[in-house]
Design a protein around this motif. Structure first.
Motif, PDB file in Angstrom:
ATOM      1  N   ARG A 527       0.924  -1.331  -0.137  1.00 10.11           N
ATOM      2  CA  ARG A 527       0.015  -0.091   0.331  1.00 10.11           C
ATOM      3  C   ARG A 527       0.792   1.440   0.235  1.00 10.11           C
ATOM      4  NH1 ARG A 527      -5.245  -1.165   4.168  1.00 10.11           N
ATOM      5  NH2 ARG A 527      -6.214  -2.496   3.139  1.00 10.11           N
ATOM      6  N   ALA A 528       1.516   0.958   0.560  1.00  7.24           N
ATOM      7  CA  ALA A 528       2.718   2.816   0.895  1.00  7.24           C
ATOM      8  C   ALA A 528       3.506   2.659  -0.858  1.00  7.24           C
ATOM      9  CB  ALA A 528       3.946   2.493   2.117  1.00  7.24           C
ATOM     10  N   THR A 529       4.027   1.381  -1.194  1.00  6.39           N
ATOM     11  CA  THR A 529       4.874   2.007  -2.264  1.00  6.39           C
ATOM     12  C   THR A 529       3.839   2.121  -3.357  1.00  6.39           C
ATOM     13  OG1 THR A 529       6.392  -0.606  -1.379  1.00  6.39           O
ATOM     14  CG2 THR A 529       6.045   0.370  -4.329  1.00  6.39           C
ATOM     15  N   ALA A 530       2.437   1.638  -3.828  1.00  4.58           N
ATOM     16  CA  ALA A 530       1.698   2.140  -4.363  1.00  4.58           C
ATOM     17  C   ALA A 530       1.365   3.886  -4.003  1.00  4.58           C
ATOM     18  CB  ALA A 530       0.290   0.992  -4.465  1.00  4.58           C
ATOM     19  N   ALA A 531       1.428   4.469  -3.449  1.00  2.00           N
ATOM     20  CA  ALA A 531       0.957   5.701  -2.874  1.00  2.00           C
ATOM     21  C   ALA A 531       1.516   6.485  -3.726  1.00  2.00           C
ATOM     22  CB  ALA A 531       0.838   6.215  -1.626  1.00  2.00           C
ATOM     23  N   LEU A 532       3.445   6.151  -4.220  1.00  2.00           N
ATOM     24  CA  LEU A 532       4.701   6.279  -4.335  1.00  2.00           C
ATOM     25  C   LEU A 532       4.733   7.613  -5.563  1.00  2.00           C
ATOM     26  CD1 LEU A 532       7.879   3.887  -3.316  1.00  2.00           C
ATOM     27  CD2 LEU A 532       7.142   6.317  -2.641  1.00  2.00           C
ATOM     28  N   THR A 533       2.921   6.743  -6.609  1.00  5.10           N
ATOM     29  CA  THR A 533       2.684   7.675  -7.820  1.00  5.10           C
ATOM     30  C   THR A 533       2.170   9.180  -7.644  1.00  5.10           C
ATOM     31  OG1 THR A 533       1.472   5.140  -8.323  1.00  5.10           O
ATOM     32  CG2 THR A 533       0.970   7.416  -9.357  1.00  5.10           C
ATOM     33  N   ASP A 534       1.859   8.960  -6.588  1.00  3.95           N
ATOM     34  CA  ASP A 534       1.317  10.723  -6.113  1.00  3.95           C
ATOM     35  C   ASP A 534       2.434  11.339  -5.373  1.00  3.95           C
ATOM     36  OD1 ASP A 534      -1.398  10.011  -6.391  1.00  3.95           O
ATOM     37  OD2 ASP A 534      -0.987   8.648  -4.315  1.00  3.95           O
ATOM     38  N   SER A 535       3.684  10.867  -5.662  1.00  4.47           N
ATOM     39  CA  SER A 535       5.262  11.253  -5.766  1.00  4.47           C
ATOM     40  C   SER A 535       5.716  11.388  -6.668  1.00  4.47           C
ATOM     41  CB  SER A 535       5.350  11.026  -3.739  1.00  4.47           C
ATOM     42  OG  SER A 535       5.006  10.815  -2.959  1.00  4.47           O
ATOM     43  N   ALA A 536       5.601  10.961  -7.395  1.00 10.86           N
ATOM     44  CA  ALA A 536       6.599  11.361  -8.943  1.00 10.86           C
ATOM     45  C   ALA A 536       6.520  12.456  -9.400  1.00 10.86           C
ATOM     46  CB  ALA A 536       5.646   9.951  -9.501  1.00 10.86           C
ATOM     47  N   PRO A 537       5.330  12.992  -9.815  1.00  9.57           N
ATOM     48  CA  PRO A 537       5.561  14.305 -10.327  1.00  9.57           C
ATOM     49  C   PRO A 537       6.414  15.221  -9.880  1.00  9.57           C
ATOM     50  CG  PRO A 537       2.799  13.819  -9.391  1.00  9.57           C
ATOM     51  CD  PRO A 537       4.226  12.957  -9.255  1.00  9.57           C
ATOM     52  N   TRP A 538       7.271  15.415  -7.524  1.00  8.98           N
ATOM     53  CA  TRP A 538       7.897  15.997  -7.454  1.00  8.98           C
ATOM     54  C   TRP A 538       8.994  15.630  -8.222  1.00  8.98           C
ATOM     55  CZ3 TRP A 538       6.412  20.709  -5.761  1.00  8.98           C
ATOM     56  CH2 TRP A 538       4.919  21.120  -5.659  1.00  8.98           C
ATOM     57  N   ILE A 539       9.600  14.555  -8.457  1.00  6.36           N
ATOM     58  CA  ILE A 539      10.493  13.586  -8.773  1.00  6.36           C
ATOM     59  C   ILE A 539      11.012  14.078  -9.890  1.00  6.36           C
ATOM     60  CG2 ILE A 539      11.746  11.628  -9.409  1.00  6.36           C
ATOM     61  CD1 ILE A 539      11.612  11.879  -6.361  1.00  6.36           C
ATOM     62  N   VAL A 540      10.220  13.987 -11.085  1.00  2.49           N
ATOM     63  CA  VAL A 540       9.771  14.882 -12.491  1.00  2.49           C
ATOM     64  C   VAL A 540      10.534  15.786 -12.556  1.00  2.49           C
ATOM     65  CG1 VAL A 540       9.296  14.646 -14.571  1.00  2.49           C
ATOM     66  CG2 VAL A 540       8.582  12.796 -13.198  1.00  2.49           C
ATOM     67  N   GLY A 541       9.641  16.607 -11.233  1.00  2.39           N
ATOM     68  CA  GLY A 541      10.241  18.132 -11.605  1.00  2.39           C
ATOM     69  C   GLY A 541      12.186  18.893 -10.640  1.00  2.39           C
ATOM     70  N   VAL A 542      12.441  17.860  -9.699  1.00  4.16           N
ATOM     71  CA  VAL A 542      13.359  18.030  -9.684  1.00  4.16           C
ATOM     72  C   VAL A 542      14.448  17.631 -11.000  1.00  4.16           C
ATOM     73  CG1 VAL A 542      15.173  16.996  -7.672  1.00  4.16           C
ATOM     74  CG2 VAL A 542      13.043  17.562  -7.077  1.00  4.16           C
ATOM     75  N   VAL A 543      13.889  16.555 -11.075  1.00  5.12           N
ATOM     76  CA  VAL A 543      14.832  15.922 -12.334  1.00  5.12           C
ATOM     77  C   VAL A 543      14.910  17.159 -13.179  1.00  5.12           C
ATOM     78  CG1 VAL A 543      15.138  14.842 -14.010  1.00  5.12           C
ATOM     79  CG2 VAL A 543      14.943  13.588 -11.997  1.00  5.12           C
ATOM     80  N   SER A 544      13.337  17.313 -13.518  1.00  4.21           N
ATOM     81  CA  SER A 544      14.171  18.724 -15.208  1.00  4.21           C
ATOM     82  C   SER A 544      14.409  19.851 -14.418  1.00  4.21           C
ATOM     83  CB  SER A 544      12.429  18.701 -15.281  1.00  4.21           C
ATOM     84  OG  SER A 544      11.907  19.902 -15.745  1.00  4.21           O
ATOM     85  N   ALA A 545      14.360  20.271 -13.668  1.00  5.65           N
ATOM     86  CA  ALA A 545      14.923  21.725 -12.772  1.00  5.65           C
ATOM     87  C   ALA A 545      16.062  21.526 -12.701  1.00  5.65           C
ATOM     88  CB  ALA A 545      14.489  22.118 -11.883  1.00  5.65           C
ATOM     89  N   ALA A 546      17.012  20.395 -12.261  1.00  4.48           N
ATOM     90  CA  ALA A 546      18.007  20.178 -12.067  1.00  4.48           C
ATOM     91  C   ALA A 546      19.326  20.232 -13.741  1.00  4.48           C
ATOM     92  CB  ALA A 546      18.731  18.575 -11.489  1.00  4.48           C
ATOM     93  N   THR A 547      18.272  19.317 -14.432  1.00  4.44           N
ATOM     94  CA  THR A 547      18.226  19.277 -15.739  1.00  4.44           C
ATOM     95  C   THR A 547      18.694  20.425 -16.425  1.00  4.44           C
ATOM     96  OG1 THR A 547      17.489  16.999 -16.068  1.00  4.44           O
ATOM     97  CG2 THR A 547      18.149  18.335 -17.889  1.00  4.44           C
ATOM     98  N   LEU A 548      17.705  21.275 -16.464  1.00  2.18           N
ATOM     99  CA  LEU A 548      17.441  22.934 -17.303  1.00  2.18           C
ATOM    100  C   LEU A 548      18.953  23.338 -16.681  1.00  2.18           C
ATOM    101  CD1 LEU A 548      16.140  24.964 -18.644  1.00  2.18           C
ATOM    102  CD2 LEU A 548      15.375  26.010 -17.399  1.00  2.18           C
TER     103      LEU A 548
END
Length: 816
Positions: A527-548
């Motif tokens: 259940r806790a791992t399934a909830a990680l989907t809701d945190s994925a946007p912030w990981i994507v945002g961090v990757v994108s900002a760092a890449t920029l």
């Protein structure tokens, strides 16, 4: 001889009348999710028959149910099941493996659809679309420029012009300067090498044209070509305007506007894709032409040779004019969704790429003109082009973020990912992915041609190597991976804490069963791992900002030093020198390893159907949306699947007047089902029930694509269908509630369903029950209950007619 069975006696006058029953056949149209499945698995029967469709996508029934409409009495208690199988649209023959080359194009196309909901901001929405289309055009130019870098610069200019390198490559003998053949002059070598990037552009055109004929040119069955709910086109190409929220956060009732996915032209992008294909094909040919003619024209301007400098300037001028026309075509208004646009810009799609190809031929002829004194040295002047491309992409991403943020602030929704910056974030990742792919190809070819030397380092090297910017970009990859360790570690710690907190909750749900620590821990962890989907946007945002930021640093470093990182750090101290060398070598290894994995994956997918099916899952998710930004992206399967489903539902309800229909979609199939329901006429839509399970409609699509699956469109879908139920589990990492916001609560969501069904061993279930997560929703008793409830809600209800006792001597058959 056995006696004939007597018909049942008539009911006693005082007996209870029979329960009312539905008349007419009930149909359940099943739509599978990502990865696909067979009709036999969907229908639970090894004998199935294709009812309609072809080998790519079709509707199947059990063989025993083919004539179900002729025998409604057989299906009073269970609906007739039909399975729509669409996996062939994304994981068909071996040519699908070539779609791996189009991954950056697919990602940037997603960014087009991720804009926030617009409220009276038509100009800002159009500007958003223009910026995304310009970014998509830059990716085509970048891919072509990388092919030019490999074929023209590394092979034809550097290696063939260097004796030591050409001697180790026998296949370059006819181009080698030492042999002095007709092809050995630099301009002629460039003209020959230009065949490679030109062929790549031609391949992209061919793939796009082939899929365009198979997907975008499939005209839906519905003859409604005009949206009466939007007669002036105020919502055209922008999606429905979001109403102002009320005090509880729910949308206020508004005049019903047909949602974007329900407009006649949404799933028919034939004209736009053809126009963009012409522009991108022209851009590719013009990039090759500029690379060929640039070196020759520069030589003619700096030396008194046999070729007048005016000829090169004329070809360059023609390339510049054609490039301006190409940009203007890309900036034109994008999609026409209010009408089903069946026209084609015939002159444009014919003459624009044709003119660009003619300029390429002129550039090759001009470069092939004899220049006996011309010798190649160093590298082609492509460094500035790559820097300008990277800088331009960064500026476009920042501008896109400004526009997206302005749109979001007009109608903020806390469920929208990254506060409206999802589109710019994904666009940045598309640019980064394209940079990694192109840089990986250039560096691997340079390492291969240079033998034991390291290109750019100046020690035991035969050739200068690729542009230093590519080495700088590769060097930031290890830094980016190190930065990612922090948020990943934080997520891991948070997930572990969440799992510990869920332990008592799980035991309370399954009380009074005896607690089992291992079983509880496993359920809580899932259940806790399934909830990680809701945190994925912030990981994507961090990757994108760092890449920029790191990409900007790479451009600045290469521009200032004009050296690879290992050379640029010379004299800065042992620590910095070692760090720069480690980053450059590690980044080069990582980018090369990634390129090898990419090629190996494509080769395996080409030969192995199971591997192609796995890669098809990526396309199932990424190619749902029409090609509105990049025409070379993999084709949109929904432009075939959604009209298929809508046509099937319309045809069945038209031929079965008293029939009841439930469209049942799992995972990505629920997105297709909802989109198909939106396409139905109003009268048909009110006769349809919608059953979704494991659905990402709100959890993924509603958050990432708020203009099309946000609160208002989903509320409109609920109000337009007869009834809707959505099943979800807390253990499901993809599906979730659809969160219909209305007063009173419409009761669409049912969940979270119990998963697993049993905590431990029971008399009824003596073996341990599996934790199903995202799969096998039909195994839950709630599925059959909700399907039956939907069929009961569809109506109408009429009492079952009593079967009269036949007279003596009668055959028992009705005389009527």
């Amino acid at each position: 001889m056995a006696s004939a069975a007597l018909p049942p006696p008539p009911p006693h006058p005082s007996s209870t009348p029979p329960a009312p029953r539905h008349t007419g056949t009930a149909l359940e149209l099943l739509v599978h999710g990502v990865g696909g499945t067979t009709p036999q698995e969907m229908l639970g029967d090894p004998r199935t028959t294709r009812v309609t469709g072809d080998e790519t996508a079709a509707v199947h029934r059990r063989t025993d149910d083919v004539d179900a409409e002729s025998h409604p009495e057989r299906y009073r208690d269970e609906p007739v099941a039909e399975a729509y199988c669409w996996s062939g649209l994304t994981s068909g023959n071996g040519s699908r493996a070539l779609w791996l080359l189009l991954l950056p194009f697919m990602v940037v196309n997603l960014a087009h659809w991720m804009r926030p909901t617009a409220v009276g901001r038509a100009r800002a929405v159009r500007l958003y679309g223009v910026l995304v289309r310009l970014l998509a055009l830059s990716l085509t130019v970048l891919l072509t420029a990388a092919a030019c870098e490999v074929a023209l610069d590394l092979v034809a200019w550097q290696c063939a012009g260097t004796g030591a390198c050409a001697e180790r490559r026998s296949w370059l003998g006819f181009l080698s300067e030492r042999q002095g053949g007709w092809w050995s002059q630099p301009g002629r070598r460039l003209a020959v090498a230009a065949v490679v990037p030109a062929a790549l552009v031609g391949l992209l055109w061919y793939l796009s044209n082939r899929t365009w004929s198979a997907y975008e040119s499939q005209r839906p069955l519905d003859d409604q070509d005009f949206d009466e709910n939007d007669p002036f086109g105020s919502e055209e190409a922008h999606g429905p305007g979001a109403p102002e929220p009320d005090v509880e956060g729910c949308p206020r009732p508004t005049v019903p506007v047909r949602p974007a996915l329900g407009r006649p032209g949404f799933w028919y992008g034939r004209r736009l894709v053809a126009r963009l294909r012409a522009a991108h094909t022209a851009a590719g040919f013009l990039t090759v032409a500029a690379a060929v003619v640039g070196a020759a024209a520069r030589h003619d301007r700096g030396a008194d040779g046999p070729v007048p400098a005016l000829l090169g300037a004329a070809v360059e001028g023609g390339i510049a004019v054609c490039a301006l026309v190409t940009v203007a075509v890309v900036c034109r208004r994008g999609r026409s969704e209010r009408i089903r646009d069946t026209r084609l810009d015939g002159a444009l799609i014919t003459y624009l790429p044709g003119s660009a190809l003619a300029l390429l031929v002129l550039a090759a002829v001009h470069a092939s003109w004899s220049r006996p004194d011309w010798q190649s040295s160093g590298s082609l002047p492509g460094e500035a082009a790559f820097r300008l491309l990277a800088l331009g992409q960064g500026i476009l991403v920042v501008a896109l973020a400004v526009v997206a943020r302005a749109l979001y602030q007009r109608a903020p929704d806390p469920r929208t990912v990254l506060r409206g910056l999802g589109g710019p974030t994904v666009a940045m990742l598309a640019c980064a992915l394209a940079g990694v792919m192109t840089g990986g190809v250039a560096q691997r070819v340079a390492d291969w041609l240079d033998g034991p030397g390291t290109p750019g380092m100046g020690h035991d090297t035969d050739i200068p190597g690729p542009p230093v910017l590519l080495s700088w970009q590769a060097s930031v990859i290890p830094v980016l991976l190190l930065l990612l360790l922090v948020p990943v570690a934080l997520l891991g710690v948070r997930t572990a804490r969440t799992a510990r907190r869920l332990g008592p909750v799980v035991e309370a749900e399954y009380a009074p069963h005896q607690p089992d620590e291992g079983r509880t821990r496993r359920i809580a962890r899932i259940r806790a791992t399934a909830a990680l989907t809701d945190s994925a946007p912030w990981i994507v945002g961090v990757v994108s900002a760092a890449t920029l930021l790191l990409g900007a640093g790479a451009v600045a470093g290469s521009w200032r030093s004009d050296e690879v990182p290992g050379r640029a750090a010379d004299g800065s101290g042992p620590l910095l020198e070692s760090l720069a060398d480690a980053a450059q070598s590690t980044g080069s290894w990582l980018i090369g390893f990634g390129f090898i994995l990419f090629v190996a994956g494509g080769r395996r997918a080409y030969k192995d159907a199971s591997a192609r099916r796995t890669i098809g899952i990526l396309w199932d998710v990424g190619t749902f949306w029409p090609r509105a930004a990049h025409p070379f992206a993999p084709p949109c399967y929904a432009e075939r699947a959604v009209p298929d489903l809508a046509s099937r539902m319309s045809a069945w309800t038209a031929t079965t007047p008293r029939g009841r229909l439930v469209i049942s979609g799992h995972s990505q199939g629920s997105v297709l089902a909802a989109s198909a329901v939106w396409q139905l006429p109003d009268a048909t839509r009110h006769r349809v029930a919608l059953l979704t399970y494991g659905s990402p409609l709100e959890r993924l699509y509603g958050r990432w694509f708020p203009a099309y699956f946000g609160p208002e469109p989903l509320l409109g879908l609920h109000r337009s269908v007869h009834c809707w139920r959505n099943l979800w589990r807390a253990t499901d990492p993809i599906g979730g509630p659809v969160r219909i916001c209305a007063d009173p609560d419409p009761g669409v969501d049912r969940g979270p369903l119990k998963d697993p069904q049993a905590y431990g061993r029971t008399t009824k279930l003596p073996l341990p029950e599996p934790i199903l997560g995202h799969s096998d929703y039909q195994a839950d008793p709630a599925f059959a209950e909700e399907r039956t409830a939907l069929l009961d809600e569809l109506g109408p209800l009429v009492p079952r007619q009593t079967v009269a006792r036949p007279q003596k001597g009668s055959s028992g058959r009705s005389s009527g």
